[in-house]
Structure formats: structure tokens, C-alpha cells
Design a protein around this motif. Structure first.
Motif, PDB file in Angstrom:
ATOM      1  N   MET A 122       0.846  -1.197   0.000  1.00 37.79           N
ATOM      2  CA  MET A 122       0.000   0.000   0.000  1.00 37.79           C
ATOM      3  C   MET A 122       0.881   1.247   0.000  1.00 37.79           C
ATOM      4  O   MET A 122       2.022   1.218   0.450  1.00 37.79           O
ATOM      5  CB  MET A 122      -0.900   0.015   1.237  1.00 37.79           C
ATOM      6  CG  MET A 122      -1.818  -1.187   1.315  1.00 37.79           C
ATOM      7  SD  MET A 122      -3.012  -1.226  -0.039  1.00 37.79           S
ATOM      8  CE  MET A 122      -4.003   0.204   0.361  1.00 37.79           C
ATOM      9  N   CYS A 123       0.320   2.354  -0.454  1.00 41.39           N
ATOM     10  CA  CYS A 123       1.068   3.614  -0.488  1.00 41.39           C
ATOM     11  C   CYS A 123       0.257   4.694   0.211  1.00 41.39           C
ATOM     12  O   CYS A 123      -0.967   4.672   0.207  1.00 41.39           O
ATOM     13  CB  CYS A 123       1.347   4.031  -1.920  1.00 41.39           C
ATOM     14  SG  CYS A 123       2.494   2.950  -2.772  1.00 41.39           S
ATOM     15  N   VAL A 157       5.250   1.173   1.316  1.00 44.12           N
ATOM     16  CA  VAL A 157       5.755   0.381   2.424  1.00 44.12           C
ATOM     17  C   VAL A 157       6.867  -0.528   1.914  1.00 44.12           C
ATOM     18  O   VAL A 157       7.038  -0.715   0.713  1.00 44.12           O
ATOM     19  CB  VAL A 157       4.630  -0.478   3.034  1.00 44.12           C
ATOM     20  CG1 VAL A 157       3.540   0.398   3.587  1.00 44.12           C
ATOM     21  CG2 VAL A 157       4.062  -1.449   2.008  1.00 44.12           C
ATOM     22  N   ARG A 158       7.608  -1.116   2.821  1.00 42.79           N
ATOM     23  CA  ARG A 158       8.680  -2.036   2.452  1.00 42.79           C
ATOM     24  C   ARG A 158       8.202  -3.454   2.738  1.00 42.79           C
ATOM     25  O   ARG A 158       8.200  -3.897   3.886  1.00 42.79           O
ATOM     26  CB  ARG A 158       9.954  -1.737   3.250  1.00 42.79           C
ATOM     27  CG  ARG A 158      10.553  -0.381   2.911  1.00 42.79           C
ATOM     28  CD  ARG A 158      11.853  -0.172   3.681  1.00 42.79           C
ATOM     29  NE  ARG A 158      12.526   1.035   3.238  1.00 42.79           N
ATOM     30  CZ  ARG A 158      12.345   2.220   3.783  1.00 42.79           C
ATOM     31  NH1 ARG A 158      11.500   2.357   4.753  1.00 42.79           N
ATOM     32  NH2 ARG A 158      13.000   3.266   3.315  1.00 42.79           N
ATOM     33  N   ARG A 168       0.409   3.052 -17.780  1.00 44.94           N
ATOM     34  CA  ARG A 168      -0.841   3.043 -17.022  1.00 44.94           C
ATOM     35  C   ARG A 168      -1.604   1.730 -17.204  1.00 44.94           C
ATOM     36  O   ARG A 168      -2.465   1.383 -16.394  1.00 44.94           O
ATOM     37  CB  ARG A 168      -1.721   4.213 -17.441  1.00 44.94           C
ATOM     38  CG  ARG A 168      -1.096   5.582 -17.190  1.00 44.94           C
ATOM     39  CD  ARG A 168      -2.013   6.703 -17.694  1.00 44.94           C
ATOM     40  NE  ARG A 168      -1.373   7.996 -17.610  1.00 44.94           N
ATOM     41  CZ  ARG A 168      -1.326   8.745 -16.507  1.00 44.94           C
ATOM     42  NH1 ARG A 168      -1.877   8.300 -15.403  1.00 44.94           N
ATOM     43  NH2 ARG A 168      -0.729   9.924 -16.518  1.00 44.94           N
ATOM     44  N   GLY A 169      -1.324   1.010 -18.273  1.00 44.14           N
ATOM     45  CA  GLY A 169      -2.015  -0.242 -18.540  1.00 44.14           C
ATOM     46  C   GLY A 169      -1.397  -1.446 -17.856  1.00 44.14           C
ATOM     47  O   GLY A 169      -1.841  -2.577 -18.074  1.00 44.14           O
ATOM     48  N   ILE A 170      -0.371  -1.227 -17.037  1.00 42.39           N
ATOM     49  CA  ILE A 170       0.296  -2.345 -16.359  1.00 42.39           C
ATOM     50  C   ILE A 170       0.236  -2.118 -14.848  1.00 42.39           C
ATOM     51  O   ILE A 170       1.168  -1.576 -14.245  1.00 42.39           O
ATOM     52  CB  ILE A 170       1.758  -2.495 -16.822  1.00 42.39           C
ATOM     53  CG1 ILE A 170       1.825  -2.658 -18.335  1.00 42.39           C
ATOM     54  CG2 ILE A 170       2.407  -3.696 -16.130  1.00 42.39           C
ATOM     55  CD1 ILE A 170       3.232  -2.759 -18.888  1.00 42.39           C
ATOM     56  N   PRO A 171      -0.862  -2.514 -14.204  1.00 45.73           N
ATOM     57  CA  PRO A 171      -0.917  -2.420 -12.744  1.00 45.73           C
ATOM     58  C   PRO A 171       0.007  -3.460 -12.125  1.00 45.73           C
ATOM     59  O   PRO A 171       0.001  -4.627 -12.531  1.00 45.73           O
ATOM     60  CB  PRO A 171      -2.385  -2.718 -12.424  1.00 45.73           C
ATOM     61  CG  PRO A 171      -2.864  -3.536 -13.578  1.00 45.73           C
ATOM     62  CD  PRO A 171      -2.106  -3.055 -14.781  1.00 45.73           C
ATOM     63  N   VAL A 172       0.793  -3.048 -11.162  1.00 49.20           N
ATOM     64  CA  VAL A 172       1.808  -3.937 -10.598  1.00 49.20           C
ATOM     65  C   VAL A 172       1.198  -5.226 -10.060  1.00 49.20           C
ATOM     66  O   VAL A 172       1.751  -6.317 -10.233  1.00 49.20           O
ATOM     67  CB  VAL A 172       2.585  -3.204  -9.480  1.00 49.20           C
ATOM     68  CG1 VAL A 172       3.498  -4.167  -8.733  1.00 49.20           C
ATOM     69  CG2 VAL A 172       3.391  -2.062 -10.076  1.00 49.20           C
ATOM     70  N   GLN A 173       0.047  -5.132  -9.404  1.00 46.29           N
ATOM     71  CA  GLN A 173      -0.562  -6.311  -8.794  1.00 46.29           C
ATOM     72  C   GLN A 173      -1.650  -6.921  -9.670  1.00 46.29           C
ATOM     73  O   GLN A 173      -2.446  -7.736  -9.198  1.00 46.29           O
ATOM     74  CB  GLN A 173      -1.115  -5.948  -7.411  1.00 46.29           C
ATOM     75  CG  GLN A 173      -0.011  -5.586  -6.416  1.00 46.29           C
ATOM     76  CD  GLN A 173      -0.529  -5.089  -5.088  1.00 46.29           C
ATOM     77  OE1 GLN A 173      -0.224  -3.972  -4.666  1.00 46.29           O
ATOM     78  NE2 GLN A 173      -1.314  -5.899  -4.408  1.00 46.29           N
ATOM     79  N   GLY A 228      -3.007  -1.521  -8.790  1.00 45.72           N
ATOM     80  CA  GLY A 228      -3.971  -2.535  -9.176  1.00 45.72           C
ATOM     81  C   GLY A 228      -4.256  -3.479  -8.020  1.00 45.72           C
ATOM     82  O   GLY A 228      -3.971  -3.190  -6.853  1.00 45.72           O
ATOM     83  N   GLU A 229      -4.816  -4.648  -8.357  1.00 44.54           N
ATOM     84  CA  GLU A 229      -5.163  -5.616  -7.330  1.00 44.54           C
ATOM     85  C   GLU A 229      -5.244  -7.004  -7.955  1.00 44.54           C
ATOM     86  O   GLU A 229      -5.177  -7.156  -9.170  1.00 44.54           O
ATOM     87  CB  GLU A 229      -6.519  -5.265  -6.704  1.00 44.54           C
ATOM     88  CG  GLU A 229      -7.662  -5.202  -7.701  1.00 44.54           C
ATOM     89  CD  GLU A 229      -8.956  -4.739  -7.064  1.00 44.54           C
ATOM     90  OE1 GLU A 229      -8.932  -4.321  -5.887  1.00 44.54           O
ATOM     91  OE2 GLU A 229     -10.005  -4.834  -7.734  1.00 44.54           O
ATOM     92  N   GLY A 230      -5.362  -8.014  -7.106  1.00 48.70           N
ATOM     93  CA  GLY A 230      -5.513  -9.379  -7.590  1.00 48.70           C
ATOM     94  C   GLY A 230      -4.358 -10.287  -7.245  1.00 48.70           C
ATOM     95  O   GLY A 230      -4.489 -11.515  -7.262  1.00 48.70           O
ATOM     96  N   ASN A 231      -3.190  -9.703  -6.941  1.00 47.06           N
ATOM     97  CA  ASN A 231      -2.011 -10.493  -6.607  1.00 47.06           C
ATOM     98  C   ASN A 231      -1.200  -9.769  -5.539  1.00 47.06           C
ATOM     99  O   ASN A 231      -1.297  -8.550  -5.402  1.00 47.06           O
ATOM    100  CB  ASN A 231      -1.136 -10.711  -7.849  1.00 47.06           C
ATOM    101  CG  ASN A 231      -1.822 -11.559  -8.898  1.00 47.06           C
ATOM    102  OD1 ASN A 231      -1.849 -12.776  -8.812  1.00 47.06           O
ATOM    103  ND2 ASN A 231      -2.403 -10.893  -9.910  1.00 47.06           N
ATOM    104  N   PRO A 232      -0.378 -10.501  -4.790  1.00 42.74           N
ATOM    105  CA  PRO A 232       0.457  -9.850  -3.775  1.00 42.74           C
ATOM    106  C   PRO A 232       1.451  -8.876  -4.401  1.00 42.74           C
ATOM    107  O   PRO A 232       1.854  -9.042  -5.562  1.00 42.74           O
ATOM    108  CB  PRO A 232       1.188 -11.021  -3.105  1.00 42.74           C
ATOM    109  CG  PRO A 232       0.367 -12.233  -3.439  1.00 42.74           C
ATOM    110  CD  PRO A 232      -0.236 -11.969  -4.782  1.00 42.74           C
ATOM    111  N   ALA A 233       1.844  -7.881  -3.646  1.00 43.73           N
ATOM    112  CA  ALA A 233       2.875  -6.947  -4.102  1.00 43.73           C
ATOM    113  C   ALA A 233       4.196  -7.695  -4.243  1.00 43.73           C
ATOM    114  O   ALA A 233       4.438  -8.675  -3.546  1.00 43.73           O
ATOM    115  CB  ALA A 233       3.019  -5.802  -3.114  1.00 43.73           C
TER     116      ALA A 233
END
Length: 391
Positions: free
Chosen positions: A1-2, A9-10, A33-38, A69-74
């Protein structure tokens, strides 16, 4: 989260030293913008995998991205930061705050701010090119003023200190734009141990075929349905389709309107990546039915993951697919639906051959993992640091 300021966060502790005797601080920038990290798309998987692998190898990675984004762990990086790629001040602040020795940026149409920030801070800038984005956007997303976009892209390739690409076709593409920029081919990989240890699912009777990936027109899912229909007419086979994209709704309509397909085809839609391993371990055959292309530049994650799961791979004779798959699969002429059906049928009819090819698939998958890819990235970064006089 930011937090509201975009500082992250680390998720994992920072390493005290690397295998080279000092921490190499890497600011990895994903300005697309089309590549959410999670997210679940292959590009998101790549961002998480390569940054996590670099961190595991003892580097200190700050991932600066446009979207979580969402759906997977950071990913397991030192720090995760959100910054607007079009805000030069915000990007410069994020790169500067990272204390990076080098900036590694995933190339995007929005690229630019990270290059200016690295130049202002006096640190090298290495670009990771995964596709000829301007050509893709002009073909499939209606990009206007292609000449101007190509000129900007050419300038970008000329100004960076080095480029990493995922295929030899992309290496040729970049060198055509900038003959003097150092380029290294670093293909995509797979998390071999994770996939191999994933528990398989129960899919029911019959030989199970699978496609896992984005349902874009050039990925050939419609051709796969055509071929599967022919094979299923005389054989007890099943098909599992996982992923989303522009073709998904048309695929669902076709499956729903055909009683045989409705009974034999499962359309799963979006699948969190942490469930992909179990799905792949449940299949008997992996299919990568790409359509013909004169400039096939892909390094498909799906093919690497099929191999890691011990799946014989059915694929067209395009690009470097034959080299990657080798004797662990069956090739067919690109665009030939009959050839695709025959390749599937041949494997469906021969369980002994599937066992032999599966063993070869696992063996080949261990030749190139995300750790290997991260090591190659390290070598490129170290060379760049040395040649630019920053190391």
C-alpha cells in the motif's frame, strides 16, 4: 500500500550486502498506465517477477509505478512507490528519493520523465523493451501521428545508456532505430519451482488442453476453438481457457451457443496468477496458438510456464518458439487451423509421447528461470555502470 504522498511500504527487509560486496540500488520504473503492478496480465507478472528476483539476489530495488492494481500480492522489493509518469517533478522526486545507482525502466509510450530524472541525478538509465509499442498502438489501438511517435521512440532509444529486450526480433528493431546503443537479449522466464510444487486440480475425464493468457486477436483463441471443435468430434478432450481480453466475450458467446463446446470448454476469465500453477499442473497439453506475424517479437510467458508445468506445447513455427520449446512440443504452420488440430490430435492419441515430451519440458524449463533473467539484468546494469563511469 502507499500513502497519499505516494511513498510505499517495504514488503521485505532491505539487504545489507550483495554478492558483489555492495548494495546496488535499482529504481525500477513502470510508467505504463495499462500495467498495474498487482494485476493479472503477463506484463504485470513480468514486473513483479523480475523486480522480486533482483531483490532476492541482493540488490535494493525501489519499484516506481503508475498503478498498483489488485488481484495479486505486491512484489518482494525494498520499496513500492506510486508516481505519475507524466509529472516530471514527481518522477524526479521519486527517483531521487530512491537513492538509486541506476534506473531500469520498462519502456512505455509515456516514457520520458524517468530519463530526464536520471540525467538530472547523474545516474545511468537502462530501458527494458518488451514490444515495439508504437507499431502495436498504431495497428491495434488507433494511435495517430505514428511518424511523430516513432521519432520520439527513436530519440528515446538513442538517449538511454543501454537497452534490454526479450527477443532477437526486438533487438533488431531497437538497433534499427539506434545502432550505437548497447542492446542485450534477456528473454522472459518462469517461476519453475513454484509451478512444479503447485497442487493440481481435478478437471474431469478426458485429455485436458489449456490456454492461459490474454485473449487478444493475435493470440489465436478463435483458431484454437476451431481446431478443438474438429478434434473433439472424435476424441474425449477438454479445453480450459484462462484469461481475459478483447476476444473474451466473443469466445463466451460461441461456447454458450454450441452444446458440444458448452459441455467440453471451460472459460475461466481472469485468473489470479497465484492460481495459474495449479491449473497448469492439471492439464495434459498447453497450446500457444499465435496467429501469423512477419515481426513476431514475443517472448511468451505462457510458453515458459507451460514448460515449467511439464506440458507438451503445441505452437506455430514463429519467432523463437521452436528454439524455446524444442523437442518438448509440436509445431504447426502458422495460421493453419488444420495443422493445429492435427498437432493436438496427435498428442491426444499418444499418452506415451506426452509423457516423454513432459519430461523434456521440465528439463528445458530449468535452463532459464527468473533468477537467470535477473542475473543477466545485473550483468547489463554492472556493465552500464562501468562504461558510464558511475560504478
Amino acid at each position: 500500500m502507499c500513502d497519499a504522498a505516494g511513498r510505499g511500504v517495504r514488503p521485505v527487509p532491505r539487504r545489507l550486502h550483495s554478492r558483489r560486496g555492495r548494495v546496488v540500488k535499482i529504481a525500477y520504473v513502470c510508467a505504463d498506465r495499462g500495467i498495474p503492478v498487482q494485476g493479472n496480465k503477463g506484463a504485470s507478472v513480468h514486473v513483479r517477477a523480475i523486480t522480486s528476483a533482483l531483490q532476492r539476489r541482493g540488490n535494493d530495488v525501489v519499484l516506481i509505478a503508475t498503478r498498483l492494481g489488485e488481484g495479486n500480492p505486491a512484489p518482494g522489493v525494498g520499496e513500492l512507490v506510486v508516481a505519475d509518469p507524466l509529472d516530471g517533478d514527481a518522477m524526479a522526486a521519486a527517483v531521487g528519493a530512491s537513492g538509486a545507482d541506476v534506473v531500469l525502466e520498462r519502456y512505455a509510450l509515456e516514457s520520458g520523465a524517468a530519463r530526464r530524472a536520471s540525467a538530472a541525478l547523474g545516474v545511468p538509465h537502462v530501458l527494458e523493451v518488451n514490444a515495439p509499442l508504437v507499431l502495436e498502438a498504431s495497428r491495434y489501438r488507433g494511435l495517430s501521428d505514428v511518424d511523430a511517435a516513432l521519432a520520439r521512440e527513436r530519440l528515446t532509444f538513442e538517449e538511454v545508456d543501454a537497452v534490454a529486450v526479450v527477443s532477437s526480433a526486438l533487438e533488431e528493431y531497437v538497433r534499427h532505430s539506434s545502432a550505437s546503443t548497447p542492446v542485450r537479449v534477456i528473454p522472459n522466464a518462469a517461476d519453475v519451482d513454484w509451478i512444479a510444487s503447485s497442487p493440481p486440480l481435478e478437471l474431469g475425464p478426458g485429455v485436458a488442453l489449456g490456454f492461459v493468457g490474454s485473449m487478444k486477436p493475435w493470440h489465436g483463441v478463435t483458431h484454437l476453438l476451431d481446431a478443438f471443435t474438429a478434434v473433439a468430434a472424435t476424441r474425449p478432450v477438454r479445453l480450459v481457457l484462462a484469461g481475459t481480453g478483447p476476444e473474451e466475450q466473443a469466445v463466451r458467446r460461441r461456447v454458450d451457443s454450441d452444446p458440444m463446446l458448452r459441455d467440453r470448454v471451460s472459460v475461466l476469465g481472469v485468473l489470479p496468477h497465484d492460481r495459474v500453477g495449479s491449473l497448469l499442473r492439471s492439464l495434459d497439453i498447453g497450446v500457444a496458438p499465435f496467429l501469423p506475424a512477419v515481426d513476431f517479437y514475443f517472448s511468451p510467458l505462457k510458453v515458459r510456464e507451460y514448460l515449467a508445468a511439464g506440458l507438451p506445447v503445441v505452437h506455430p513455427g514463429l519467432g523463437e518458439l521452436a528454439e524455446v520449446v524444442g523437442p518438448a512440443g509440436v509445431s504447426y504452420p502458422p495460421g493453419d487451423v488444420t495443422g493445429l488440430a492435427e498437432a493436438i490430435a496427435a498428442l491426444a492419441d499418444d499418452p506415451g509421447r506426452r509423457v516423454t515430451l513432459a519430461a523434456e519440458a521440465v528439463r528445458r524449463s530449468r535452463r532459464w528461470t527468473w533468477d537467470d533473467a535477473a542475473r543477466a539484468v545485473e550483468e547489463l546494469l554492472e556493465t552500464t555502470l562501468a562504461t558510464t563511469g558511475v560504478s
